[in-house]
Write a protein that holds these residues in place. Structure first.
Motif, short mmCIF file in Angstrom:
data_model
loop_
_atom_site.label_atom_id
_atom_site.label_comp_id
_atom_site.label_asym_id
_atom_site.label_seq_id
_atom_site.Cartn_x
_atom_site.Cartn_y
_atom_site.Cartn_z
N GLY A 11 42.69 54.07 31.12
CA GLY A 11 42.39 53.30 29.61
C GLY A 11 41.47 54.09 28.69
N LYS A 12 40.94 53.27 28.04
CA LYS A 12 40.02 53.82 26.99
C LYS A 12 38.81 54.83 27.57
CE LYS A 12 39.18 49.71 25.28
NZ LYS A 12 40.23 48.76 26.12
N LEU A 13 38.30 54.23 28.38
CA LEU A 13 37.14 55.20 29.38
C LEU A 13 37.69 56.17 30.22
CD1 LEU A 13 34.17 55.41 29.59
CD2 LEU A 13 34.00 53.10 30.91
N GLY A 14 38.65 55.64 31.12
CA GLY A 14 39.27 56.39 31.97
C GLY A 14 40.13 57.52 31.73
N VAL A 31 45.57 58.26 37.51
CA VAL A 31 46.50 57.31 38.05
C VAL A 31 46.26 56.10 37.12
CG1 VAL A 31 47.16 55.75 40.20
CG2 VAL A 31 45.74 58.25 40.36
N ASP A 32 47.67 55.64 36.83
CA ASP A 32 47.54 54.46 36.24
C ASP A 32 48.82 53.51 36.61
OD1 ASP A 32 45.87 53.30 33.45
OD2 ASP A 32 47.62 52.23 34.16
N VAL A 33 48.83 52.28 36.68
CA VAL A 33 49.98 51.28 36.89
C VAL A 33 50.93 51.38 35.82
CG1 VAL A 33 48.62 50.03 38.66
CG2 VAL A 33 48.61 49.36 36.18
N SER A 69 51.18 57.19 41.44
CA SER A 69 50.73 57.18 42.98
C SER A 69 49.36 57.26 43.19
CB SER A 69 51.85 58.01 43.74
OG SER A 69 51.06 58.38 45.08
N HIS A 70 48.72 56.13 43.88
CA HIS A 70 47.39 56.41 44.13
C HIS A 70 47.17 57.44 45.40
CE1 HIS A 70 47.31 52.41 41.89
NE2 HIS A 70 46.07 52.61 42.01
N GLU A 71 48.22 57.43 46.14
CA GLU A 71 48.24 58.05 47.54
C GLU A 71 48.19 59.56 47.15
OE1 GLU A 71 50.98 57.02 50.59
OE2 GLU A 71 51.66 59.19 50.93
N PRO A 85 40.02 47.58 34.77
CA PRO A 85 39.32 46.38 34.13
C PRO A 85 38.55 45.56 34.94
CG PRO A 85 41.65 46.83 33.33
CD PRO A 85 41.61 47.78 34.53
N THR A 86 37.46 45.08 34.46
CA THR A 86 36.64 44.00 35.33
C THR A 86 36.43 43.00 34.26
OG1 THR A 86 34.71 45.49 34.75
CG2 THR A 86 35.66 45.63 37.16
N PRO A 87 37.39 42.12 33.92
CA PRO A 87 37.31 41.05 33.04
C PRO A 87 36.39 40.04 33.33
CG PRO A 87 39.35 41.07 34.06
CD PRO A 87 38.76 42.25 34.57
N PRO A 272 28.37 41.67 24.35
CA PRO A 272 28.27 40.10 24.54
C PRO A 272 28.14 39.73 26.07
CG PRO A 272 29.72 40.76 22.66
CD PRO A 272 29.50 41.98 23.39
N ARG A 273 29.19 40.41 26.75
CA ARG A 273 29.52 39.71 27.99
C ARG A 273 28.40 40.14 29.21
NH1 ARG A 273 33.80 41.95 31.60
NH2 ARG A 273 33.56 44.39 31.87
N ASP A 274 27.86 41.38 28.68
CA ASP A 274 26.63 41.49 29.71
C ASP A 274 25.51 40.47 29.92
OD1 ASP A 274 28.22 43.57 30.46
OD2 ASP A 274 27.03 45.24 29.99
N1 NAD Z 1 35.69 50.21 26.94
C1 NAD Z 1 34.24 50.58 26.76
O1 NAD Z 1 33.37 50.62 25.69
C2 NAD Z 1 33.48 50.51 28.32
C3 NAD Z 1 31.86 50.81 28.15
C4 NAD Z 1 31.33 50.69 29.29
C5 NAD Z 1 31.93 50.16 30.24
N2 NAD Z 1 33.32 49.90 30.48
C6 NAD Z 1 33.88 49.39 31.68
O2 NAD Z 1 34.93 50.27 32.27
C7 NAD Z 1 35.91 49.58 32.71
C8 NAD Z 1 37.28 49.91 31.85
O3 NAD Z 1 37.41 49.59 30.70
P1 NAD Z 1 38.27 50.29 29.73
O4 NAD Z 1 37.79 50.02 28.24
O5 NAD Z 1 38.54 51.66 30.09
O6 NAD Z 1 39.53 49.49 30.09
P2 NAD Z 1 41.15 49.59 29.76
O7 NAD Z 1 41.68 48.27 29.67
O8 NAD Z 1 41.12 50.32 28.31
O9 NAD Z 1 41.83 50.63 30.83
C9 NAD Z 1 41.87 50.21 32.09
C10 NAD Z 1 42.94 50.89 32.57
O10 NAD Z 1 43.28 50.67 33.99
C11 NAD Z 1 44.53 50.43 34.31
N3 NAD Z 1 44.65 49.67 35.68
C12 NAD Z 1 44.46 48.41 35.70
N4 NAD Z 1 44.63 48.42 37.27
C13 NAD Z 1 44.66 49.49 37.70
C14 NAD Z 1 45.14 50.02 39.18
N5 NAD Z 1 44.92 49.15 40.23
N6 NAD Z 1 45.49 51.12 39.54
C15 NAD Z 1 45.30 51.98 38.20
N7 NAD Z 1 45.08 51.90 36.99
C16 NAD Z 1 44.75 50.63 36.70
C17 NAD Z 1 45.24 49.86 33.30
O11 NAD Z 1 46.54 49.96 33.09
C18 NAD Z 1 44.43 50.38 32.11
O12 NAD Z 1 44.96 51.52 31.48
C19 NAD Z 1 35.72 48.15 32.75
O13 NAD Z 1 35.00 47.68 33.71
C20 NAD Z 1 34.50 48.26 31.34
O14 NAD Z 1 33.77 46.98 31.59
C21 NAD Z 1 34.08 49.83 29.28
#
Ligand code: NAD
Length: 460
Positions: A11-14, A31-33, A69-71, A85-87, A272-274
């Motif tokens: 996602g955005k961070l990964g 890896v992503d789903v 594939s995680h493997e 994500p950790t919503p 806000p969530r922290d």
């Molecule tokens: N975005 C931010 O500004 C920011 C800043 C600091 C911390 N974080 C934390 O980083 C984490 C991720 O945030 P983000 O913004 O990148 O989220 P995001 O929703 O943009 O990306 C998450 C990605 O994980 C993938 N995913 C979900 N389950 C999966 C799995 N089992 N295996 C592989 N991929 C999987 C999703 O498809 C998605 O592409 C959260 O805990 C968030 O709190 C985010």
């Protein structure tokens, strides 16, 4: 030396971290789903919108690939960074639902691996989550022992959307919670190789690192709210000016100037969530977190405070324009955005509200539905607005001139939360200018102070 890393969650961070690792010479498997994200990375394109991400991925295609594939990722790398994500859940805690699923897949892959592997959680979680929520999943699925067959770390990043790659490569410090020395050493070594500056690495237990992560955001938001509180007081003091006060406060090294600007409150996906999570943690630990809870409630009350402040100017037939719907300039993200919250509160109070944002119109439309009319340009908003509220310090808004406002004889009320506008506007007869954190143009505020200090009738 570690050469091969994997990043679980693109996602955005990964995706940004994967690209940053690759740019510093590591071989990265993402890896992503979501197969679309995987395909895009394999085509050399960015799966999400983020500054320079496309460039970093396309310039490093020989060192970055993605898979469903995680493997595949675990067997072909030595260290995995998990950024799923950790919503927030209904209690304010962070749900481990996605992380648990990812750890299950990682655990199954570890069962097939002969060599040591290090699993580093980057997602935001609360204290205890790594050791008691996720570690047992890895041990159960792999049949192996943490600390012997595999390592565990918690290492969140301190980044802002729009500058993730730069923030990741040039952090103020890196935060590293470790199960044991071996797992921590590996990650610190990766960071020292990858980071472009000599940022200190703060190593500690998993739980201390989990608490540090949310404490940083909680502290920064407390600072923002403090500046907003001073801003409200400045409005009631003759000659009051919040920028004058906070710029002096910021010179004190114990305080510092960053995030100390009175305006309209904070928003976005993280801040806000922290505080809410810290409040939840305190309740679970049978302690109190009044500073975080007040910071959160004070911030959430801001839109209603503004609705009250603007009430004397509103009325039937009036159109209010909210300029700025993203939670910050140059962003399309509207999560917990002050602009969206304000537009919504103004509309709920019975006002006709139009709105515009340079990048976030589409995402805001989904949030605001039919209650607010979202227009294609700032000009369209200004052409019909009797009251204009500027919620983000966007460069497009800084350029507004008196001639841009509706010309129907009556002055247009302009509420400028970031004090962006020119003196020409502030001094114009065609505009009734309200600068947040600037003294109200109201004789009452002088009278009140005079009365407070008057010695009349008192013995000298
Ligand atoms: N975005 C931010 O500004 C920011 C800043 C600091 C911390 N974080 C934390 O980083 C984490 C991720 O945030 P983000 O913004 O990148 O989220 P995001 O929703 O943009 O990306 C998450 C990605 O994980 C993938 N995913 C979900 N389950 C999966 C799995 N089992 N295996 C592989 N991929 C999987 C999703 O498809 C998605 O592409 C959260 O805990 C968030 O709190 C985010």
């Amino acid at each position: 030396m570690i050469e091969n890393v994997s990043v679980i969650g693109l996602g955005k961070l990964g995706a940004s971290m994967a690209a940053a690792f690759a740019s510093r010479g590591l071989n990265v498997i993402g890896v992503d789903v979501n197969s679309r994200s995987v395909d895009l990375i394999n085509e050399g394109k960015e799966p999400v919108q983020e500054t320079d991400l496309g460039k970093y991925i396309s310039e490093n295609t020989d060192r970055i690939r993605a898979t469903l594939s995680h493997e595949d990722a675990i067997l072909n790398s030595d260290v995995s960074f998990v950024i799923v994500p950790t919503p927030s859940d209904e209690n304010g805690s962070f749900s481990l639902q996605y992380a648990a699923w990812a750890y299950k897949e990682i655990g199954k892959a570890l069962a097939k691996k002969d060599s040591y592997h290090n699993v580093v959680l980057t997602s935001t979680v609360l204290p205890g989550a790594s050791r008691h929520g996720l570690l047992p999943i890895l041990e159960k699925e792999s049949g192996k022992k943490a600390g012997e067959d595999f390592g565990i770390c918690y290492s969140p990043e301190f980044i802002a959307l729009g500058s993730i790659i730069r923030d990741f490569l040039e952090p103020d410090f890196t935060l590293l919670g470790e199960l044991d020395r071996k797992s921590g050493d590996q990650v610190e070594h990766i960071y020292s190789r990858v980071m472009l500056n000599d940022a200190p690495c703060k190593r500690m237990s998993l739980e201390n690192a989990e608490l540090t992560k949310i404490s940083v955001n909680a502290f920064v938001t407390t600072k923002i709210s403090f500046a907003n509180m001073i801003s409200e007081l400045c409005e009631e003091i003759p000659g009051g000016n919040v920028d004058v006060v906070t710029s002096a406060l910021g010179e004190d090294l114990r305080i510092g100037s960053r995030y100390l600007k009175g305006a309209i409150g904070y928003g976005g996906p993280c801040f806000p969530r922290d505080n809410v999570a810290l409040g939840y943690l305190a309740r679970v630990l049978e302690k109190k977190a009044p500073i975080s809870e007040t910071t959160d409630s004070y911030n959430r009350e801001i839109p209603e405070t503004i609705v009250d402040r603007i009430k004397p100017y509103t009325g039937s037939g009036k159109t209010l324009a909210v300029l700025g719907l993203a939670y910050k300039p140059m962003s399309h993200v509207v999560e917990e955005s002050p602009g969206v919250a304000l537009a919504s509160a103004l509309a709920s109070a019975g006002n006709r509200v139009v709105a515009y944002d340079p990048l976030a119109n589409e995402s805001a439309a989904a949030e605001l539905k039919a209650n607010v009319v979202i227009l294609d340009s700032m000009k369209q908003c200004l052409d019909q607005a009797d009251i204009v509220l500027i919620t983000t310090p966007d460069s497009e808004f800084k350029g507004i001139s008196v001639a841009d406002f509706k010309q129907n004889g009556a002055p247009v009320v302009v509420y400028d939360f970031w004090r962006l506008l020119s003196n020409e506007i502030k001094e114009s007869d065609q505009v009734e200018y309200i600068g947040a954190g600037l003294a109200k143009k109201d004789e009452k505020i002088t009278k009140r102070l005079e009365e407070l200090w008057s010695m009349d009738g008192q013995e000298q």
